[in-house]
Design a protein around this motif. Sequence first.
Motif, mmCIF file in Angstrom:
data_model
loop_
_atom_site.group_PDB
_atom_site.id
_atom_site.type_symbol
_atom_site.label_atom_id
_atom_site.label_comp_id
_atom_site.label_asym_id
_atom_site.label_seq_id
_atom_site.Cartn_x
_atom_site.Cartn_y
_atom_site.Cartn_z
ATOM 1 N N GLN A 4 0.849 -1.188 0.000
ATOM 2 C CA GLN A 4 0.000 0.000 0.000
ATOM 3 C C GLN A 4 0.891 1.246 0.000
ATOM 4 O O GLN A 4 1.798 1.370 0.824
ATOM 5 C CB GLN A 4 -0.913 0.006 1.234
ATOM 6 C CG GLN A 4 -1.931 1.136 1.250
ATOM 7 C CD GLN A 4 -2.886 1.009 2.435
ATOM 8 O OE1 GLN A 4 -2.467 0.719 3.560
ATOM 9 N NE2 GLN A 4 -4.170 1.225 2.186
ATOM 10 N N GLU A 55 -8.056 4.745 -1.661
ATOM 11 C CA GLU A 55 -8.847 5.273 -0.552
ATOM 12 C C GLU A 55 -8.361 6.676 -0.256
ATOM 13 O O GLU A 55 -7.152 6.909 -0.164
ATOM 14 C CB GLU A 55 -8.698 4.394 0.692
ATOM 15 C CG GLU A 55 -9.461 4.917 1.900
ATOM 16 C CD GLU A 55 -9.259 4.080 3.156
ATOM 17 O OE1 GLU A 55 -9.831 4.448 4.201
ATOM 18 O OE2 GLU A 55 -8.513 3.078 3.090
ATOM 19 N N MET A 74 -4.062 4.661 9.541
ATOM 20 C CA MET A 74 -5.126 4.107 8.707
ATOM 21 C C MET A 74 -4.646 3.006 7.772
ATOM 22 O O MET A 74 -5.453 2.383 7.086
ATOM 23 C CB MET A 74 -5.764 5.229 7.874
ATOM 24 C CG MET A 74 -6.462 6.300 8.686
ATOM 25 S SD MET A 74 -7.313 7.504 7.623
ATOM 26 C CE MET A 74 -8.580 6.458 6.894
ATOM 27 N N THR A 76 -3.466 -0.336 5.889
ATOM 28 C CA THR A 76 -3.959 -1.714 5.955
ATOM 29 C C THR A 76 -3.074 -2.689 5.189
ATOM 30 O O THR A 76 -3.269 -3.904 5.285
ATOM 31 C CB THR A 76 -5.389 -1.805 5.380
ATOM 32 O OG1 THR A 76 -5.389 -1.321 4.029
ATOM 33 C CG2 THR A 76 -6.366 -0.973 6.216
ATOM 34 N N ASP A 78 0.128 -5.043 3.967
ATOM 35 C CA ASP A 78 1.172 -5.803 4.662
ATOM 36 C C ASP A 78 2.483 -5.012 4.659
ATOM 37 O O ASP A 78 3.179 -4.927 5.663
ATOM 38 C CB ASP A 78 1.397 -7.154 3.975
ATOM 39 C CG ASP A 78 0.168 -8.036 4.018
ATOM 40 O OD1 ASP A 78 -0.563 -7.989 5.033
ATOM 41 O OD2 ASP A 78 -0.068 -8.774 3.044
ATOM 42 N N CYS A 80 3.976 -1.170 3.570
ATOM 43 C CA CYS A 80 3.552 0.193 3.272
ATOM 44 C C CYS A 80 4.753 1.007 2.809
ATOM 45 O O CYS A 80 5.824 0.954 3.425
ATOM 46 C CB CYS A 80 2.925 0.845 4.503
ATOM 47 S SG CYS A 80 1.425 0.013 5.073
ATOM 48 N N ARG A 148 4.054 -3.678 8.244
ATOM 49 C CA ARG A 148 3.103 -3.159 9.221
ATOM 50 C C ARG A 148 2.969 -4.046 10.456
ATOM 51 O O ARG A 148 2.805 -3.547 11.574
ATOM 52 C CB ARG A 148 1.727 -2.965 8.557
ATOM 53 C CG ARG A 148 0.777 -2.084 9.357
ATOM 54 C CD ARG A 148 -0.423 -1.699 8.510
ATOM 55 N NE ARG A 148 -1.102 -2.869 7.982
ATOM 56 C CZ ARG A 148 -2.040 -3.544 8.650
ATOM 57 N NH1 ARG A 148 -2.413 -3.169 9.858
ATOM 58 N NH2 ARG A 148 -2.612 -4.594 8.101
ATOM 59 N N SER A 149 3.078 -5.363 10.284
ATOM 60 C CA SER A 149 2.901 -6.283 11.415
ATOM 61 C C SER A 149 3.992 -6.139 12.469
ATOM 62 O O SER A 149 3.808 -6.547 13.614
ATOM 63 C CB SER A 149 2.868 -7.730 10.915
ATOM 64 O OG SER A 149 4.107 -8.087 10.320
#
Length: 271
Positions: A4, A55, A74, A76, A78, A80, A148-149
């Motif tokens: 993302q 988005e 914001m 989402t 995996d 970014c 992100r995780s």
Amino acid sequence: MTLQLLICTLDDRIQSVPQLLIEPVPGISYLVSWQHRDGYVPCELPQALKRHDVEVAIIDGKGLSRNRNNCLKMATGDICLIADDDCLYTRERLQSVIDTFTAHPDVAIATFKAQNDVAPKVYPGYSFSLAQPARKYYVTSFEIAFRRSMMPAGLLFDENFGLGSGVFDCGEESVFIHDALRAGLSCRFFPTVVVEHLGPTTQSTHAADPGVLMARGAYIYKAHRRSVIFRALAVAWRLRRAKGIPFNYALEYTIKGFSKMQEIESRSKRN
């Protein structure tokens, strides 16, 4: 893994964002944080952004770091990838970001190379840990990607740094990486071009501005507290040689950055 792009834009610069988009690709999406300053009358959202993989979120106020933090909260994907509204991408370059994280499952934050024909930046030709960065290397925001995780919930951009902060005009990327390393994250540079940046960066075009020099000093104070004076002298000397900025002037505002950062930290502790 999904990728993302976290795109920050301000006011009418939303009109520039469509140029970032590549053709729709499964697993690649875009989050646009559209910041509205006080008094701004929003233009119509460009039709090109009305896609299933885009988005758009609106945030009021000012401050680039505040805008970036809206994206971080914001996100989402995996993986970014931080983006500005004057960047260009290709499918192959975005895939290389995914491939890098796939090949290095221990890496939480990766930084890459950007192509810039206006203000070329010199990068090392090898990969290294940002805990022990190569000499003269510095990171720029749109070169940063993260898994992100692995990101702690409280790891955000320091809103005292960055354009529009009203305190320090740049340096938010260096502080973000510093905070990530202190949190124990694995951060690594990879000599892979992932983005084309169309304009110069703040540090390259406004190196002599007081706000930029103070940002350098504030970062030195945060990251190298035991050797701040030595590093301030080194920065002032390097700026004199590389950009012709008077030594005493550069040193003065770098030291003012120390003092301002001390003041901010003291106020934070009292609160």
